[in-house]
Enzyme design. Structure first.
Site, PDB file in Angstrom:
ATOM      1  CE1 TYR A 144      67.994   5.308   8.020  1.00  0.00           C
ATOM      2  CE2 TYR A 144      66.083   4.270   7.024  1.00  0.00           C
ATOM      3  CZ  TYR A 144      67.373   4.776   6.915  1.00  0.00           C
ATOM      4  OH  TYR A 144      68.020   4.743   5.700  1.00  0.00           O
ATOM      5  CG  ASP A 239      70.366   1.173  15.052  1.00  0.00           C
ATOM      6  OD1 ASP A 239      69.615   1.346  14.067  1.00  0.00           O
ATOM      7  OD2 ASP A 239      71.475   1.747  15.166  1.00  0.00           O
ATOM      8  CE  LYS A 267      73.381   8.266  12.209  1.00  0.00           C
ATOM      9  NZ  LYS A 267      73.108   9.068  11.001  1.00  0.00           N
TER      10      LYS A 267
HETATM   11  P1  KE4 Z   1      73.599   4.751   7.500  1.00  0.00           P
HETATM   12  O1  KE4 Z   1      73.434   3.554   6.584  1.00  0.00           O
HETATM   13  O2  KE4 Z   1      72.841   5.966   6.988  1.00  0.00           O
HETATM   14  O3  KE4 Z   1      75.044   5.060   7.844  1.00  0.00           O
HETATM   15  O4  KE4 Z   1      72.935   4.372   8.930  1.00  0.00           O
HETATM   16  C1  KE4 Z   1      71.598   3.961   8.944  1.00  0.00           C
HETATM   17  C2  KE4 Z   1      71.049   4.219  10.342  1.00  0.00           C
HETATM   18  C3  KE4 Z   1      70.911   3.159  11.211  1.00  0.00           C
HETATM   19  N1  KE4 Z   1      70.437   3.338  12.466  1.00  0.00           N
HETATM   20  C4  KE4 Z   1      70.078   4.558  12.906  1.00  0.00           C
HETATM   21  C5  KE4 Z   1      69.553   4.710  14.297  1.00  0.00           C
HETATM   22  C6  KE4 Z   1      70.190   5.683  12.050  1.00  0.00           C
HETATM   23  O5  KE4 Z   1      69.806   6.911  12.507  1.00  0.00           O
HETATM   24  C7  KE4 Z   1      70.692   5.523  10.757  1.00  0.00           C
HETATM   25  C8  KE4 Z   1      70.824   6.679   9.776  1.00  0.00           C
HETATM   26  N2  KE4 Z   1      70.361   7.941  10.239  1.00  0.00           N
HETATM   27  C9  KE4 Z   1      69.892   8.853   9.244  1.00  0.00           C
HETATM   28  C10 KE4 Z   1      69.389  10.120   9.930  1.00  0.00           C
HETATM   29  N3  KE4 Z   1      68.174   9.900  10.623  1.00  0.00           N
HETATM   30  C11 KE4 Z   1      70.940   9.150   8.222  1.00  0.00           C
HETATM   31  C12 KE4 Z   1      70.644  10.314   7.312  1.00  0.00           C
HETATM   32  C13 KE4 Z   1      70.381   9.862   5.927  1.00  0.00           C
HETATM   33  O6  KE4 Z   1      69.623   8.880   5.725  1.00  0.00           O
HETATM   34  O7  KE4 Z   1      70.924  10.533   5.025  1.00  0.00           O
END
Ligand code: KE4
Length: 428
Positions: A144, A239, A267
């Site tokens: 993701y 990523d 994060k």
């Molecule tokens: P954000 O746009 O949510 O800050 O980051 C996206 C993202 C990008 N790359 C990786 C590897 C990620 O894990 C994420 C976001 N992680 C999720 C949890 N698996 C965020 C939780 C959510 O969607 O509320």
């Protein structure tokens, strides 16, 4: 544990926010029940609106690597807020956190700050396409990279057909430029490259996958991607939104000694405030506006409060590199304890862990990609999740997520957790 007030607050939220949440995973759809509303948090603990105290193994999905309300971060934000919250003009803070990130992370000369991991990955893809003048990207099933259109794609039938949208609103035109490979499967990547000669701008990968549970790269996988990208003029994008500043000061690039061409952060880099970033060597980053032709922008990019929080976080990690060893040791201790009690209780399970990331899968087989992660028994996971919640332990409300260990956890917390897992798993 009662959740009366959380249930009422969720009912209120559902009236004015789609699904009652501002991010779907919070809604407990994968495990059932209603989401917990948090009143406050400190260190390793959450305090919910019903007065329950919970040991937190999610830590805002990764950012709170030093625990909630970490004093230096809180102080930095309070002091900075008194000076104004946003200017839309450059501040010295941005240069300071950029310079520190570049010192900590290998193989980057410049970094651009944005407001989320999604924005970082979305911008990295655009930069790679602009730099290589190619359109297609390869991503991996189960990885993701945020909710940008190019990433919301699932495999068409077979391994080398174009992707197909897995969300309404993503056009076929977008989907055709995203090719999907199996994680940890280099042969599959070779197939895609061979079938799309000189058309692939980038391969984007979670160098340690965290969105199918925790799945470390197989021996040689990242090295193989590096070589394939070098040989075929493709940019390798790591990523590291989850792994950056968590698995090591320099992230997975430092941990395994494989360099990416572009690296994305989120994060931890924001210390709990909205920050994403992407970075690379200067010859690539100089393609970005206003220097180069690839456009990317943001009103709140480099926001002073977010930069103050991120800088305080990175300074703390930079000053105490032992923290990464403590995090790894605590995670290994937890994994060993869980392994012992689940084995004693004759549960079918697999534990995946690396550094301060860990996930429990209710299936005997090795979990090495999305297909094997999907074999986990979700009914058992739901019992596991809710059973632990009743014991005062909050893990990810989905089997496709990773637990994030924080240095604020004590060994007493870990023992308490292991005992709770023993008690809960006896009911499976
Ligand atoms: P954000 O746009 O949510 O800050 O980051 C996206 C993202 C990008 N790359 C990786 C590897 C990620 O894990 C994420 C976001 N992680 C999720 C949890 N698996 C965020 C939780 C959510 O969607 O509320």
């Amino acid at each position: 544990m009662l959740y009366k007030r959380s249930s009422q607050l969720f009912a209120d939220a559902e009236k004015v926010i789609p699904g009652g949440v501002n991010s779907p995973v919070r809604a407990f759809k994968a495990v059932g029940g209603t989401p917990i509303f948090v009143k406050s948090a400190k260190g390793a603990y959450l305090y919910d609106e019903d007065g329950n105290k919970l040991i937190d193994y999610i830590n805002s999905w990764g950012p709170m690597v030093l625990g909630h309300a970490y004093e230096p971060v809180v102080e930095a934000v309070i002091e900075r807020a008194k000076l104004g919250t946003s200017f839309g003009m450059p501040t010295e803070l941005e240069t300071q956190i950029a310079a520190l990130a570049i010192k900590m992370v290998p193989n980057i000369d410049k970094i651009r700050f944005v407001n989320s991991g999604t924005e970082a990955c979305m911008s990295a893809i655009r930069l790679a396409r602009g730099y290589t003048k190619r359109d297609k990207i390869i991503k991996f099933a189960g990885c993701y990279h945020g909710h940008s259109d190019s990433f919301l794609i699932q495999a068409g039938s077979g391994a080398i057909t174009f992707g197909s949208p897995n969300s309404p609103g993503v056009t076929a035109g977008t989907a055709k430029d995203t090719l999907l490979a199996r994680y940890n499967d280099l042969d599959n990547v070779v197939e895609l490259i061979t079938a799309n000669p000189n058309e692939i701008a980038a391969i984007i990968v979670e160098p340690v996958a965290g969105n199918m549970g925790c799945i470390p790269p197989k021996e040689g996988f990242l090295e193989g991607l590096r070589q394939l990208c070098t040989d075929n003029g493709i940019l390798l994008i790591f990523d590291e939104v989850m792994t950056g500043f968590r698995l090591a000061a320099g992230g997975v690039q430092e941990l395994v000694g494989v360099t990416s061409d572009i690296v994305c952060f989120g994060k931890v880099i924001g210390g709990g405030l909205p920050v994403g970033a992407f970075a690379a060597r200067a010859e690539i980053m100089n393609y970005l506006a206003p220097l180069g032709p690839v456009y990317q922008a943001g009103t709140l990019s480099g926001n002073p409060l977010a930069m103050a929080a991120g800088l305080a976080m990175l300074q703390a990690l930079d000053a105490d590199r032992e923290v990464f060893i403590r995090l790894k040791e605590k995670t290994a201790y937890l994994a060993a304890g869980i392994n012992k009690v689940l084995t004693n209780n004759n549960v079918s399970f697999t534990i995946n862990t690396i550094g301060s990331m860990i996930s429990v899968h209710f299936d005997d087989n090795a979990v090495v990609d999305f297909q094997t992660a999907a074999k986990g028994d979700n009914e058992t996971f739901k019992k596991f999740f809710h059973g632990l919640l009743q014991e005062g332990i909050y893990i990810a409300p989905s089997a496709y997520e990773t637990w994030f260990i924080t240095d604020a956890l004590t060994y007493e917390d870990l023992d308490f957790t292991i005992q709770a897992i023993d008690k809960v798993s006896k009911t499976f």
